[in-house]
Write a protein that holds these residues in place. Sequence first.
Motif, PDB file in Angstrom:
ATOM      1  N   TYR A   1     -32.436 -15.553  17.202  1.00 37.06           N
ATOM      2  CA  TYR A   1     -31.307 -16.008  16.637  1.00 37.06           C
ATOM      3  C   TYR A   1     -30.637 -17.505  17.054  1.00 37.06           C
ATOM      4  O   TYR A   1     -30.075 -18.184  16.438  1.00 37.06           O
TER       5      TYR A   1
ATOM      6  N   THR B   1     -27.128 -11.071   9.442  1.00 38.16           N
ATOM      7  CA  THR B   1     -26.276  -9.929  10.095  1.00 38.16           C
ATOM      8  C   THR B   1     -25.452  -9.007   9.246  1.00 38.16           C
ATOM      9  O   THR B   1     -24.524  -8.372   9.554  1.00 38.16           O
TER      10      THR B   1
ATOM     11  N   ASN C   1     -31.847  -6.669  30.985  1.00 41.19           N
ATOM     12  CA  ASN C   1     -32.363  -6.770  29.669  1.00 41.19           C
ATOM     13  C   ASN C   1     -33.336  -5.627  29.227  1.00 41.19           C
ATOM     14  O   ASN C   1     -33.645  -5.455  28.007  1.00 41.19           O
TER      15      ASN C   1
ATOM     16  N   ASN D   1     -28.790  -3.563  28.792  1.00 43.24           N
ATOM     17  CA  ASN D   1     -30.081  -2.789  28.915  1.00 43.24           C
ATOM     18  C   ASN D   1     -31.207  -2.921  27.832  1.00 43.24           C
ATOM     19  O   ASN D   1     -32.360  -2.307  28.028  1.00 43.24           O
ATOM     20  N   GLY D   2     -30.843  -3.820  27.063  1.00 39.06           N
ATOM     21  CA  GLY D   2     -31.782  -4.256  25.931  1.00 39.06           C
ATOM     22  C   GLY D   2     -31.917  -3.239  24.820  1.00 39.06           C
ATOM     23  O   GLY D   2     -32.886  -3.352  23.811  1.00 39.06           O
ATOM     24  N   LYS D   3     -31.226  -2.087  25.059  1.00 42.50           N
ATOM     25  CA  LYS D   3     -31.524  -0.839  23.969  1.00 42.50           C
ATOM     26  C   LYS D   3     -30.574  -1.228  22.814  1.00 42.50           C
ATOM     27  O   LYS D   3     -29.644  -1.925  22.771  1.00 42.50           O
TER      28      LYS D   3
ATOM     29  N   ARG E   1     -37.226   5.190   8.483  1.00 43.45           N
ATOM     30  CA  ARG E   1     -36.796   4.023   9.235  1.00 43.45           C
ATOM     31  C   ARG E   1     -35.436   3.925   9.015  1.00 43.45           C
ATOM     32  O   ARG E   1     -34.567   4.306   7.886  1.00 43.45           O
TER      33      ARG E   1
ATOM     34  N   ARG F   1     -33.106  -0.620  12.955  1.00 49.93           N
ATOM     35  CA  ARG F   1     -34.426  -0.649  12.606  1.00 49.93           C
ATOM     36  C   ARG F   1     -35.250   0.335  13.086  1.00 49.93           C
ATOM     37  O   ARG F   1     -36.442   0.311  12.932  1.00 49.93           O
TER      38      ARG F   1
ATOM     39  N   GLU G   1     -37.183   3.857  14.249  1.00 50.27           N
ATOM     40  CA  GLU G   1     -37.928   4.899  13.431  1.00 50.27           C
ATOM     41  C   GLU G   1     -37.651   6.271  13.963  1.00 50.27           C
ATOM     42  O   GLU G   1     -37.415   6.266  15.129  1.00 50.27           O
TER      43      GLU G   1
ATOM     44  N   SER H   1     -38.786   2.406  18.720  1.00 48.68           N
ATOM     45  CA  SER H   1     -38.462   1.054  18.228  1.00 48.68           C
ATOM     46  C   SER H   1     -37.185   0.569  17.975  1.00 48.68           C
ATOM     47  O   SER H   1     -36.257   1.009  18.778  1.00 48.68           O
TER      48      SER H   1
ATOM     49  N   TYR I   1     -34.799  -2.827  17.646  1.00 48.80           N
ATOM     50  CA  TYR I   1     -34.689  -4.356  18.178  1.00 48.80           C
ATOM     51  C   TYR I   1     -34.394  -4.265  19.727  1.00 48.80           C
ATOM     52  O   TYR I   1     -33.930  -3.278  20.341  1.00 48.80           O
ATOM     53  N   ILE I   2     -34.653  -5.542  20.524  1.00 49.68           N
ATOM     54  CA  ILE I   2     -33.969  -5.656  21.799  1.00 49.68           C
ATOM     55  C   ILE I   2     -32.609  -6.323  21.636  1.00 49.68           C
ATOM     56  O   ILE I   2     -32.338  -7.162  20.835  1.00 49.68           O
ATOM     57  N   THR I   3     -31.681  -6.040  22.440  1.00 51.16           N
ATOM     58  CA  THR I   3     -30.137  -6.544  22.693  1.00 51.16           C
ATOM     59  C   THR I   3     -30.071  -7.298  23.987  1.00 51.16           C
ATOM     60  O   THR I   3     -30.655  -6.905  24.990  1.00 51.16           O
ATOM     61  N   TYR I   4     -29.283  -8.291  23.587  1.00 50.34           N
ATOM     62  CA  TYR I   4     -28.977  -9.258  25.018  1.00 50.34           C
ATOM     63  C   TYR I   4     -27.467  -9.276  24.788  1.00 50.34           C
ATOM     64  O   TYR I   4     -26.918  -8.835  23.540  1.00 50.34           O
TER      65      TYR I   4
ATOM     66  N   PHE J   1     -26.077 -10.768  21.413  1.00 49.14           N
ATOM     67  CA  PHE J   1     -26.748 -10.143  20.269  1.00 49.14           C
ATOM     68  C   PHE J   1     -25.626 -10.356  19.100  1.00 49.14           C
ATOM     69  O   PHE J   1     -24.699  -9.652  19.326  1.00 49.14           O
ATOM     70  N   PRO J   2     -26.067 -10.999  18.077  1.00 47.57           N
ATOM     71  CA  PRO J   2     -25.127 -11.148  17.145  1.00 47.57           C
ATOM     72  C   PRO J   2     -24.872  -9.676  16.446  1.00 47.57           C
ATOM     73  O   PRO J   2     -25.787  -9.211  15.477  1.00 47.57           O
ATOM     74  N   THR J   3     -23.633  -9.361  16.434  1.00 47.98           N
ATOM     75  CA  THR J   3     -23.221  -7.967  15.842  1.00 47.98           C
ATOM     76  C   THR J   3     -23.478  -7.885  14.402  1.00 47.98           C
ATOM     77  O   THR J   3     -23.268  -8.765  13.603  1.00 47.98           O
ATOM     78  N   ILE J   4     -24.429  -6.944  14.041  1.00 41.15           N
ATOM     79  CA  ILE J   4     -24.535  -6.532  12.602  1.00 41.15           C
ATOM     80  C   ILE J   4     -23.574  -5.734  11.756  1.00 41.15           C
ATOM     81  O   ILE J   4     -23.303  -4.941  12.473  1.00 41.15           O
TER      82      ILE J   4
END
Lengths: 304, 304, 304, 304
Positions: free
Chosen positions: C47, C129, C193, D193-195, D242, D247, D249, D266, D268-271, D274-277
């Motif tokens: 992004y 988003t 991360n 933690n990227g989750k 899905r 995203r 599975e 699966s 995505y990865i988060t930091y 990360f822009p909240t959806i």
Amino acid sequence: MTIMRIGRAELRVLNLEESVKYYTNVIGLDEVGRSEGKVYLKAWDEYDHHSFILQEADSPGLDHFAFKVEHEDDLAMYEKKIEQFGCTLKRVSKGTRLAEGEAIRFELPTGHQVELYHDILRVGTRTGTFNPHPWPDGLRGIAPHRLDHLALTGDDVGTVTRFFTEVMDMFISEKITTIDGEEMVGSFMYARNGKAHDIAFIKGPDKKLHHAAFYVDNWYDVLKAADILTRNNIAIDVTPTRHGITRGETTYFFDPSGNRNEAFTSGYITYADFPTITWTEDKIGQGIFYHRRELSESFAKALT
Amino acid sequence: MTIMRIGRAELRVLNLEESVKYYTNVIGLDEVGRSEGKVYLKAWDEYDHHSFILQEADSPGLDHFAFKVEHEDDLAMYEKKIEQFGCTLKRVSKGTRLAEGEAIRFELPTGHQVELYHDILRVGTRTGTFNPHPWPDGLRGIAPHRLDHLALTGDDVGTVTRFFTEVMDMFISEKITTIDGEEMVGSFMYARNGKAHDIAFIKGPDKKLHHAAFYVDNWYDVLKAADILTRNNIAIDVTPTRHGITRGETTYFFDPSGNRNEAFTSGYITYADFPTITWTEDKIGQGIFYHRRELSESFAKALT
Amino acid sequence: MTIMRIGRAELRVLNLEESVKYYTNVIGLDEVGRSEGKVYLKAWDEYDHHSFILQEADSPGLDHFAFKVEHEDDLAMYEKKIEQFGCTLKRVSKGTRLAEGEAIRFELPTGHQVELYHDILRVGTRTGTFNPHPWPDGLRGIAPHRLDHLALTGDDVGTVTRFFTEVMDMFISEKITTIDGEEMVGSFMYARNGKAHDIAFIKGPDKKLHHAAFYVDNWYDVLKAADILTRNNIAIDVTPTRHGITRGETTYFFDPSGNRNEAFTSGYITYADFPTITWTEDKIGQGIFYHRRELSESFAKALT
Amino acid sequence: MTIMRIGRAELRVLNLEESVKYYTNVIGLDEVGRSEGKVYLKAWDEYDHHSFILQEADSPGLDHFAFKVEHEDDLAMYEKKIEQFGCTLKRVSKGTRLAEGEAIRFELPTGHQVELYHDILRVGTRTGTFNPHPWPDGLRGIAPHRLDHLALTGDDVGTVTRFFTEVMDMFISEKITTIDGEEMVGSFMYARNGKAHDIAFIKGPDKKLHHAAFYVDNWYDVLKAADILTRNNIAIDVTPTRHGITRGETTYFFDPSGNRNEAFTSGYITYADFPTITWTEDKIGQGIFYHRRELSESFAKALT
């Protein structure tokens, strides 16, 4: 009057018990019987009594392989055609091997021993044929569905290919030719069964085995196969990749005697009108290993 | 003298252009020709001129489907056997449809129209047959390899199954019976091509189409197919799952006219000696949808 | 006060337009801008404005790479710590590169140039988003999710590793040591991360790039990546396999200038308490290529 | 000063031995200890002593869940913040549970019991940390890598979300709001933690558990999970599909007491940036089940 599939391969191994351990624990075949020093094996998804036989010998390699025909009286029909082609042939009597009926045995122009048979004990699979689950509990190792195909070497690929198409009613999915197209140096042949190949020949010394291939379910199972091989310290010849020829996904490795095995999956479907694909020798690297695009020395030379 | 495969299906659709858009962009077939109001399509991995035809009509459903036979003179042979069975039959002359030669057309006991043909223009695939890549550039949408099979409904499943096995030389991979085993209420049949099925029948009203299935490469492509369907706002009937019957992996959905489509993959290989699997009606839920273990109303009832 | 991720790599390439073509069509990055002879690129699932920059130069290699920090004032905090460690450091003013704010730039003990930044234009992804689809239409080529990590070489792996853990608050997921355990010859480090690594160092010449890795979705996408590389005639260094180190699935290849790229997926999740895994040099073959179990000469030697 | 992950969930089950059998044979967790009527379990890829505890009770549901913090003195820091927020809190002394040190326990605005801990016996994995194989021999059942996340229900999603972001320093990956955007009816939160999420809340009755999710490797392992569930006659709530949200599975199913489990992969990865959806309630069907595009009654209503 049709050959259904490659139904069996008998391999020579140097140490029987070590080999049985490998084929049952690492490959994951089931031992189904022993007789006269031979060990009989089958894959979990095969319903005939066995598809793979091990015999101890001083050198590794292929004792013989065999096609299963649709009807018992196909044997007589093929017997005539095979003799007309000029191959020496004999009847193998019922009881020569465990759970098998009568067969015919003959020698290919490449010196390999082949049998045709129809009668074999049908033992079924653990999933059964009544409201079955898709796969059984207790699978071990690579756990392939079936013996898929053999690749052999021979001096005269053209003649042995002609034998399979003219006498055995098989079809060519792909062939490799010299750049000028004059000589056939590889051929991949299938019976009426949708497979990319039951048997393949590559130009090389007569009577030799290049590899025996087992069919696994998908590309993730090719990865799992390679993981299992490393965990068990089995020599891998070719790490997971795609074939140009057959499009299949694959990894190659060696049994304890040096016989090459393959875990193979995917590839296209074939019908009797499948348009034969032609590869020229200059592209054989890409044909065999689509990603690496060149043959390795070991893959070209290690034969049993 | 063998049926090679289901080679073609012609479907009725309510709005031709909308349907062409769906079958080319969402399914990803290639439009190969138009003639007399019909649109001819093929999947990227098929080498014959077309496998799918759309015609505009007042109601959706199946106009006819057709098997390709191995030799031209198989037509005469089957013509005799079909008439002996008691089906009305006629010759379809060359040129009736684009790129096709002569065919024979007859009516099944279930009222469905079937053709047999051998002669069709062979156009090949974009990957070609000379040192080919495994898949072509520029695939669109779900991008199946081929038309795989049809499932139809009919009142007398037993008789139509007998027709396919006795007259058409096809084999039964699986069947569904009443719990007492007395009546066959479903059958799945294949030609000598290794497929789990070319054609299936489920007890229901005559002349109806249950679904037309396209073959995709693997379970990840089933996921991709379902993703593409949602993105395109296509109605999904059954989200990704496994079949008990055939073991295949699948998702079902509807074309703009309400004809049910399937993206199907995997399943076992069949040979002429494949041991027919039997399901009893009480287990049909698990047989059709291995995970959900019960039929949905829409799956049972939506027919065209 | 945390480093979030490796956010950017700037590579030197020999021919800018040829490289842009490769990175946009084969890798499938999006070109997002050009300025002062540099081309800015991003992966579809990132992004921030860009994660990859190409500049034309006489020799290939890494110009610099950069970590994105969580807060703007982390820059001042890290500035102090970096100078205390003894690295030369300077401020990079806003506008030096497209869409970026102020950064700090310093030299690692291995001679590599690194930047820290927080401020970069956030452009989002094509899926957005708001009620987003899981992946966008129109993906090209290998289509990775993101820049995943870099691997660099340096003479003193121990010191540069100490820099990253002590100064940059990063963690070691795996390390390679001499057999006696005395010297660290490889280290793999991650920020908070969950990644298996953001940056890795292998003993070798200072200032060199071993590879820049992009994250793909799964093992089938590694196969697709390798297929796309062969179709585009890109040199593949390592065909699809699994790493022992990180457990990831991978294929390596070269950009048109000889910079090594990787398509990487999977691997474990890391937390701050992840127990560092140790490999000894004698097992480095299996550590790097779990199936092949030995390093290839090209993988060890080709650096840019 | 960071929460690393959801580290543990303790569930109430109706029949302890039946539940242990399910969680060890079907899910494939390892039993690591028993004490005072509780059974302690861990997934094969977790290195702490346990992540899942079962206690027998008259009704199913969640006893408590816990986050592991990076440092022991984070407990005191969070203790203060939690009390400032207004939650009742107590210290849990070392030895209250097997292999655990001191913890703090408090009640969420939704009535759920939560603990924070740092000290737990580290037992490692069977693959070890010295030249390890990527996965161990002898995996059973679904064999997830780890406990991944919990989803809970509560009346005031906004407040509990504010608690996690303000007090616990966690981040929102996605949220669901009413169409007018006024009220938050769902939130998905992750630590650094990227989750995609460690914890999720959906509007509903307080104190309830929606599901406990385990992480599997890939989409094929979701299929394998669902196959194993049917073979073991476990009730499946949602067949493989899905998520729009995350995203990921997934497949959902019920433990013998009716607690919902998920096999998830699966996403995505988060930091931290990360822009909240945002999803609006009218699209929640597609958000939860991307293919089906509507909630099922059982998924919305079955809570424990």
